[in-house]
Write a protein that holds these residues in place. Structure first.
Motif, short mmCIF file in Angstrom:
data_model
loop_
_atom_site.label_atom_id
_atom_site.label_comp_id
_atom_site.label_asym_id
_atom_site.label_seq_id
_atom_site.Cartn_x
_atom_site.Cartn_y
_atom_site.Cartn_z
N GLU A 192 -11.03 -15.91 6.03
CA GLU A 192 -11.29 -15.22 4.77
C GLU A 192 -12.69 -15.51 4.21
O GLU A 192 -13.10 -14.89 3.23
CB GLU A 192 -10.24 -15.62 3.72
N THR B 65 2.37 -23.59 0.80
CA THR B 65 1.55 -23.23 -0.36
C THR B 65 0.51 -24.31 -0.62
O THR B 65 0.61 -25.42 -0.10
CB THR B 65 2.42 -23.03 -1.62
N LYS C 247 10.25 -21.06 8.89
CA LYS C 247 10.67 -20.22 7.77
C LYS C 247 10.51 -20.90 6.41
O LYS C 247 11.00 -20.40 5.40
CB LYS C 247 12.13 -19.77 7.95
N PRO D 167 7.86 -21.62 3.62
CA PRO D 167 6.50 -21.21 3.24
C PRO D 167 5.61 -22.41 2.94
O PRO D 167 6.08 -23.43 2.42
CB PRO D 167 6.73 -20.35 2.00
N THR E 145 -6.47 -19.83 8.56
CA THR E 145 -6.26 -18.81 7.54
C THR E 145 -7.43 -18.75 6.57
O THR E 145 -7.95 -17.67 6.26
CB THR E 145 -4.96 -19.09 6.77
N ARG F 112 -3.16 -17.17 -2.38
CA ARG F 112 -2.14 -16.15 -2.15
C ARG F 112 -2.03 -15.80 -0.66
O ARG F 112 -0.94 -15.57 -0.15
CB ARG F 112 -2.50 -14.89 -2.94
N THR F 113 -3.18 -15.75 0.01
CA THR F 113 -3.16 -15.45 1.44
C THR F 113 -2.39 -16.51 2.21
O THR F 113 -1.59 -16.20 3.10
CB THR F 113 -4.60 -15.35 1.98
N ALA G 108 1.29 -16.14 1.59
CA ALA G 108 1.87 -14.93 2.17
C ALA G 108 2.01 -15.01 3.69
O ALA G 108 2.96 -14.45 4.26
CB ALA G 108 1.01 -13.72 1.80
N PHE G 109 1.10 -15.71 4.35
CA PHE G 109 1.08 -15.65 5.81
C PHE G 109 1.38 -16.97 6.52
O PHE G 109 1.65 -16.95 7.72
CB PHE G 109 -0.30 -15.14 6.28
N LEU G 110 1.33 -18.08 5.80
CA LEU G 110 1.51 -19.36 6.48
C LEU G 110 2.88 -19.95 6.16
O LEU G 110 3.23 -20.12 4.99
CB LEU G 110 0.40 -20.35 6.05
N GLN G 111 3.64 -20.25 7.22
CA GLN G 111 4.94 -20.89 7.05
C GLN G 111 5.27 -21.67 8.31
O GLN G 111 4.70 -21.45 9.38
CB GLN G 111 6.03 -19.86 6.75
#
Length: 293
Positions: free
Chosen positions: A191, A241, A237, A239, A187, A227-228, A231-234
């Protein structure tokens, strides 16, 4: 030598010299042929290439010798010296062999260079995340600082820590932890541009070097990455951070260790603030979810 000595003492040694020459030629060539044959059998390419000149010398020399005794032709023949041209084959074989050997050595050198570069690359990479490893970071950071200082450009550092990573390992197992680490690395890498170097410091901690970015710009980039990830990594289910600490190189006597320690202190401040936020090295300049919207 005997014929020449006879000539010096007034005795004609021409006939003796001619007869002895061809007799010794046959004996010596037979011995040389035996040595070459032995060498060729064990794989000596040069000895194999000598077979043709040897055959030419023996054949032409035998013809000269027989003609000298039997007078097969009205004139004496001295064509054996022409056999020297057959050595061109031997010389060409040597040149060809050297060219092949040079090409092989060049190819081998390139191959070894590629392998060395590959081993060097592997030594500098974390095998799990494919980020550059801690050793690479510790080697690169002083030179990056020196470059920024020489160019008079800013340099900032982001230090990431995956929140509650131990709980993921304890709850879902180490395989899940590995998947989270790989996912985080993919991720963030997606970026970043090529000017920004990405490292795995160790465990769940990662470092990004931001040449040309001051503290404010680095904080913006760090929060965007944070934030990316959220929002996208989990995983299952849940999350994932990260907390982020930011520091900037102040030039002068600022060191690599001091730069990293300031980012580390800012990271601990982000954890103390509840995680999933970013803090810069100065407590008065904290930037978190509220400040950047």
């Amino acid at each position: 030598m005997l014929a020449t000595g006879a000539d010096l003492f007034g005795v004609s040694g021409v006939s003796l010299r001619q007869q002895m020459y061809y007799a010794l030629l046959l004996v010596l060539e037979a011995y040389v042929a035996y040595l070459i044959y032995r060498s060729a059998r064990v794989g000596n390419r040069y000895s194999r290439a000598m077979v043709l000149p040897l055959i030419a010398m023996v054949t032409l020399g035998a013809f000269d010798g027989v003609n000298a005794h039997l007078h097969l032709t009205p004139l004496p023949t001295y064509i054996m010296p022409l056999s020297v041209y057959s050595f061109l084959y031997f010389i060409l074989q040597m040149i060809r062999d050297q060219l092949v050997r040079s090409q092989f050595l060049e190819s081998r050198t390139l191959e070894l260079g590629y392998r060395a570069a590959l081993l060097q690359e592997r030594a500098e990479r974390d095998p799990l995340t494919q980020c550059r490893n801690r050793g690479s970071f510790e080697r690169d950071l002083p030179s990056v600082i020196w470059t920024a200082r020489s160019a008079g450009t800013p340099l900032s550092l982001l230090l990431f820590d995956i929140d509650h990573f131990k709980q993921f390992n304890d709850t879902f197992g180490h395989a899940a932890g590995d998947m989270i680490l790989r996912g985080f690395a993919r991720t963030v890498r997606a970026e970043l541009d090529k000017q920004k170097s990405f490292y795995r410091w160790g465990g769940e901690e990662f470092v990004v070097l931001l040449p040309g970015c001051d503290l404010d710009a680095a904080a913006v980039i760090g929060n965007r990455l944070r934030r990316t990830v959220a929002a996208f990594l989990q995983y299952e289910k849940h999350p994932v951070t990260v907390s982020v600490g930011v520091s900037v190189c102040h030039g002068g006597d600022d060191t690599a260790q001091a730069l990293f320690e300031r980012a580390d202190s800012a990271l601990y401040a982000a954890k103390a603030a509840g995680r999933n936020c970013l803090r810069v090295e100065s407590p008065q300049a904290a930037i978190g979810e509220e400040a950047l919207g």
